[in-house]
Design an enzyme around this catalytic site. Structure first.
Site, PDB file in Angstrom:
ATOM      1  N   ASP A 255     -10.356 -16.457 -15.813  1.00 25.31           N
ATOM      2  CA  ASP A 255     -11.132 -16.842 -14.645  1.00 25.31           C
ATOM      3  C   ASP A 255     -12.329 -17.713 -15.044  1.00 25.31           C
ATOM      4  OD1 ASP A 255     -11.520 -16.206 -11.725  1.00 25.31           O
ATOM      5  OD2 ASP A 255     -13.473 -15.609 -12.487  1.00 25.31           O
TER       6      ASP A 255
ATOM      7  N   HIS B 118      -4.558 -17.408  -4.845  1.00 21.88           N
ATOM      8  CA  HIS B 118      -5.387 -16.577  -3.957  1.00 21.88           C
ATOM      9  C   HIS B 118      -6.657 -17.297  -3.511  1.00 21.88           C
ATOM     10  CE1 HIS B 118      -7.136 -16.291  -7.857  1.00 21.88           C
ATOM     11  NE2 HIS B 118      -8.207 -15.771  -7.328  1.00 21.88           N
ATOM     12  N   ASP B 119      -6.929 -18.471  -4.112  1.00 20.59           N
ATOM     13  CA  ASP B 119      -8.112 -19.252  -3.709  1.00 20.59           C
ATOM     14  C   ASP B 119      -7.757 -20.397  -2.783  1.00 20.59           C
ATOM     15  OD1 ASP B 119      -9.529 -19.052  -7.032  1.00 20.59           O
ATOM     16  OD2 ASP B 119      -9.900 -17.795  -5.277  1.00 20.59           O
TER      17      ASP B 119
ATOM     18  N   ASP C 233      -5.765 -10.694 -15.267  1.00 18.30           N
ATOM     19  CA  ASP C 233      -6.771 -11.696 -14.906  1.00 18.30           C
ATOM     20  C   ASP C 233      -8.080 -11.324 -15.595  1.00 18.30           C
ATOM     21  OD1 ASP C 233      -6.928 -13.421 -11.756  1.00 18.30           O
ATOM     22  OD2 ASP C 233      -8.239 -13.663 -13.502  1.00 18.30           O
TER      23      ASP C 233
ATOM     24  N   ASP D  77       0.856  -1.193   0.000  1.00 21.37           N
ATOM     25  CA  ASP D  77       0.000   0.000   0.000  1.00 21.37           C
ATOM     26  C   ASP D  77       0.890   1.240   0.000  1.00 21.37           C
ATOM     27  OD1 ASP D  77      -1.965   1.590   2.646  1.00 21.37           O
ATOM     28  OD2 ASP D  77      -1.819   2.034   0.501  1.00 21.37           O
TER      29      ASP D  77
ATOM     30  N   ASP E  71      -1.837  -1.219  -3.699  1.00 24.11           N
ATOM     31  CA  ASP E  71      -2.151  -0.459  -4.914  1.00 24.11           C
ATOM     32  C   ASP E  71      -1.007  -0.569  -5.920  1.00 24.11           C
ATOM     33  OD1 ASP E  71      -1.729   2.214  -2.636  1.00 24.11           O
ATOM     34  OD2 ASP E  71      -0.171   1.394  -3.948  1.00 24.11           O
TER      35      ASP E  71
ATOM     36  N   ASP F  67      -4.098   3.871   2.779  1.00 26.68           N
ATOM     37  CA  ASP F  67      -5.525   3.562   2.986  1.00 26.68           C
ATOM     38  C   ASP F  67      -5.723   2.111   3.428  1.00 26.68           C
ATOM     39  OD1 ASP F  67      -6.613   3.004  -0.511  1.00 26.68           O
ATOM     40  OD2 ASP F  67      -5.003   2.122   0.718  1.00 26.68           O
TER      41      ASP F  67
ATOM     42  N   GLU G  35      -8.206 -21.029 -15.962  1.00 27.36           N
ATOM     43  CA  GLU G  35      -8.498 -21.648 -14.676  1.00 27.36           C
ATOM     44  C   GLU G  35      -9.416 -22.807 -15.027  1.00 27.36           C
ATOM     45  OE1 GLU G  35     -11.143 -19.661 -11.995  1.00 27.36           O
ATOM     46  OE2 GLU G  35     -10.366 -20.754 -10.275  1.00 27.36           O
TER      47      GLU G  35
HETATM   48  O1  TEU Z   1     -12.307 -19.114  -8.833  1.00 28.99           O
HETATM   49  C1  TEU Z   1     -13.271 -20.076  -9.204  1.00 28.99           C
HETATM   50  C2  TEU Z   1     -13.588 -20.907  -8.016  1.00 28.99           C
HETATM   51  O2  TEU Z   1     -14.215 -21.923  -8.043  1.00 28.99           O
HETATM   52  C3  TEU Z   1     -13.119 -20.334  -6.761  1.00 28.99           C
HETATM   53  O3  TEU Z   1     -14.245 -19.723  -6.271  1.00 28.99           O
HETATM   54  C4  TEU Z   1     -12.505 -21.353  -5.881  1.00 28.99           C
HETATM   55  O4  TEU Z   1     -12.248 -22.537  -6.549  1.00 28.99           O
HETATM   56  C5  TEU Z   1     -13.422 -21.571  -4.707  1.00 28.99           C
HETATM   57  O5  TEU Z   1     -12.744 -20.926  -3.686  1.00 28.99           O
HETATM   58  C6  TEU Z   1     -13.738 -22.990  -4.401  1.00 28.99           C
HETATM   59  O6  TEU Z   1     -14.283 -23.048  -3.120  1.00 28.99           O
HETATM   60  C7  TEU Z   1     -12.268 -17.920  -9.609  1.00 28.99           C
HETATM   61  C8  TEU Z   1     -11.353 -16.952  -8.886  1.00 28.99           C
HETATM   62  O7  TEU Z   1     -10.049 -17.511  -8.801  1.00 28.99           O
HETATM   63  C9  TEU Z   1     -11.931 -16.680  -7.521  1.00 28.99           C
HETATM   64  O8  TEU Z   1     -11.060 -15.856  -6.738  1.00 28.99           O
HETATM   65  C10 TEU Z   1     -13.268 -15.989  -7.699  1.00 28.99           C
HETATM   66  O9  TEU Z   1     -13.867 -15.836  -6.430  1.00 28.99           O
HETATM   67  C11 TEU Z   1     -14.195 -16.815  -8.605  1.00 28.99           C
HETATM   68  O10 TEU Z   1     -13.574 -17.353  -9.752  1.00 28.99           O
HETATM   69  C12 TEU Z   1     -15.295 -15.907  -9.149  1.00 28.99           C
HETATM   70  O11 TEU Z   1     -14.710 -14.993 -10.046  1.00 28.99           O
END
Ligand code: TEU
Length: 609
Positions: free
Chosen positions: A250, A379-380, A148, A71, A79, A75, A304
């Protein structure tokens, strides 16, 4: 006559560069193509003679979650200027590509995966000028930028949706999926993020339901509408013409829908995640996207691959199909998860033989064509050292180094998640009040409504929640880990006082400096990038051993995925006269004959002679 010839040549060149010979030369198969700007390959002569080389096969991809990276204005939200301030750090890692999670205008219902303007920068992240400066700064350092593309759905605050929901006759009506209420409620569709798991939302304004596989604020775009598809292609050209080097796409397998919306076929046995990826025109649209946009640029694309199993992946990435170049899959991620539970780990842990069999199967799929991806986090997902290593004080660093070795020594493009190079681990929140992720928050609300086990959910989320990998990047041991001078949007992991860039830069044996060494080893070795993979002792419960062979270069990788000391006998089919240690996460190793005594979480790469 000479002038006419050169005129014809120029006309042909112009035609070639603005139109693709889609039938045989495309960005995918790297045959000589008439790109206006073609990226240079690694000049290392060791790579001479290797066929089908590509920069996106050789570069390591480093994913940045912008909200949590750095950041610059206090804030509490990361960024673009913050990223710019860390470009030399990125360069110091040796990575070649940055995958930047969405930075477009968004109300942040799903932290940017709900886009309200695809050609504008999220106001919390900065301006388009900031973006241009960041892109130039990356390119000046030899780093490519992959954005993305979230095109299965937009935000409900996108102008398209505002128009679409305003009336049944609005020109944008068919940009989304609507079901007129007079036809009754449409067949059930499951939603990832809806509090009622219902992907149809009733909207009184036009007495109709709209579809949202994810949150109610993420309405699914109607790809069956050619006008919408052309809008997406225009967005892609906008960013490619700026010099962006590719897109991570995505949930791209979800974009095509059977718009009669029948009940899910019984053959899917209620598997909506899989069913959604079988839309009737999915590949028609990906081939159209390639022909209209992708094949005109020297860029890379990675799907993905949600819902896509092993026997379908070549449909997306086989070069002759002229669709995408890479796809990452989730099959390996289910290992150690309890079936029919929501993201709950088996207390017995995961099975290493199962992990080895999944990765070996996926490697065999790409043995002849197409190209794999290797990752353990994003990130998921939870932090890889918590999920796949051991994040206790004794083994956090060692197992982080082992996992890094694995990601960068398997065959496929290595995808590495920001903070894993430090050995960052799960924050393990004790209260739902600490979570910011719509997935965790709405799942908790669902359990409240249905009388579910709330405490059990909180315990499970400590290991698997997405917010675990979204805590602020840990730069130093100062306030907020040097991430922000303000209050971070998400709590900082308390281990930042010793798990941070500044401390680890100063420690030659840190996870960070090990990661840098592994990156350099990866980049210097044709075998580690292109070499044939061969696994050994696949049922061994503790050790993952495999070779990578490219010409005369042979590497043996031995990884002890356990807290135990293991005497590993190098498989008799691995023939060698001598070996040279190339990297080791311990300072010493005991070898007697073919027996290597592996300490807990020990990772070694030997070059074989
Ligand atoms: O992820 C798709 C997805 O299925 C994810 O929501 C993840 O596998 C989920 O956490 C399963 O429980 C993509 C993106 O990577 C994710 O960050 C987004 O939330 C989602 O699509 C919607 O755009």
């Amino acid at each position: 006559m000479k002038h006419i010839n050169s005129y014809i040549f120029l006309m042909l060149l112009a035609f070639a560069s603005c139109n693709c010979f889609a039938q045989n030369t495309t960005a995918n198969d790297n045959k000589e193509h008439t790109f206006l700007y073609k990226k240079q390959l690694n000049p290392n002569p060791a790579f001479n003679g290797i066929k089908q080389r590509a920069w996106w096969k050789e570069d390591i991809v480093y994913q940045i979650y912008p909200r949590s990276f750095k950041d610059s204005d206090g804030d509490g939200i990361g960024d673009i200027k913050g990223i710019i301030s860390k470009l030399d750090y990125l360069k110091s890692l040796g990575i070649g590509i940055v995958w930047l999670s969405p930075c477009f205008a968004s109300p942040n219902d799903d932290n940017g995966y709900d886009i309200s303007n695809y050609k504008a920068i999220m106001k919390e992240f900065g301006t388009m000028q900031d973006f241009d400066n960041m892109l130039k700064g990356m390119h000046d350092r030899g780093i490519k930028l992959v954005l993305d593309l979230v095109a299965n759905h937009s935000s409900d605050e996108h102008e398209w949706f505002k128009q679409s929901r305003s009336s049944r006759t609005n020109p944008y009506r068919e940009y989304y999926h609507w079901w007129p209420a007079e036809r009754g409620k449409p067949a059930h569709r499951w939603s990832f993020f809806d509090v009622n798991e219902d992907a149809w939302k009733y909207d009184s304004l036009t007495n109709a339901y709209y579809l949202h596989y994810f949150s109610q604020k993420q309405p699914d775009l109607n790809w069956e509408n050619p006008k919408l598809r052309q809008e997406i292609y225009s967005i892609m050209r906008f960013w490619f013409d700026k010099g962006v080097d590719g897109f991570r796409m995505d949930v791209i397998p979800y974009i095509s829908k059977d718009t009669s919306f029948p009940p899910i076929p019984k053959s899917f046995n209620g598997d909506y995640v899989g069913y959604y990826s079988y839309g009737p025109h999915l590949h028609d649209y990906l081939q159209e996207m390639n022909k209209e946009v992708l094949c005109k640029y020297d860029i890379t694309t990675v799907a993905e691959g949600i819902g896509v199993n092993a026997d379908r992946v070549q449909l997306f990435v086989a070069p002759e199909r002229n669709e995408l170049q890479m796809l990452y899959q989730g099959e390996a991620l289910g290992n150690g998860m309890l079936p029919r539970e929501f993201k709950k780990l088996d207390p017995k842990g995961y099975s290493l033989p199962v992990l080895k069999k999944v990765y070996t199967k996926w490697d065999s799929i790409f043995a002849l064509k197409g190209w794999n991806t290797i990752f353990l986090a994003n990130h998921d997902q939870p932090r890889m050292v918590t999920r796949w290593g051991n994040d206790n004080d004794q083994y956090r660093e060692l197992s982080s180094k082992l996992l890094t070795t694995f990601i960068m020594s398997m065959r496929g493009t290595a995808y590495y998640y920001n903070g894993d190079e430090l050995g960052m681990s799960n924050i393990k929140f004790d209260s739902i009040g600490d979570y910011k992720d719509i997935e965790s928050i709405n799942r908790y609300k669902f359990l409240q409504k249905t009388g579910g086990d709330l405490q059990g959910f909180i315990e499970a989320q400590k290991m698997t929640a997405r917010d675990n990998s979204r805590t602020p990047m840990q730069w130093d041991n100062q306030k907020n880990a040097g991430f922000s001078s303000g209050t971070p949007w998400l709590k900082v992991n308390s281990n930042y006082t010793w798990v941070n860039v500044d401390s680890e830069n100063k420690d030659a044996h840190s996870v960070l400096n090990y990661c840098r060494k592994m990156v350099q080893l990866h980049k210097s070795s044709p075998a580690l990038i292109y070499g044939q993979y061969q696994v050994y002792d696949i049922d061994d419960p503790f050790v993952y051993a495999y070779t990578r062979t490219q010409g005369k270069e042979r590497m043996l990788i031995v990884l002890n995925f356990s807290n135990k000391v293991v005497d590993y006998q190098i498989n008799s089919s691995v023939l060698y006269k001598g070996m040279k240690e190339r990297i080791n996460n311990y300072s010493s190793t005991t070898i007697k004959g073919r027996t290597v005594t592996l300490k807990p979480w020990q990772a070694i790469i030997y070059q074989l002679f």
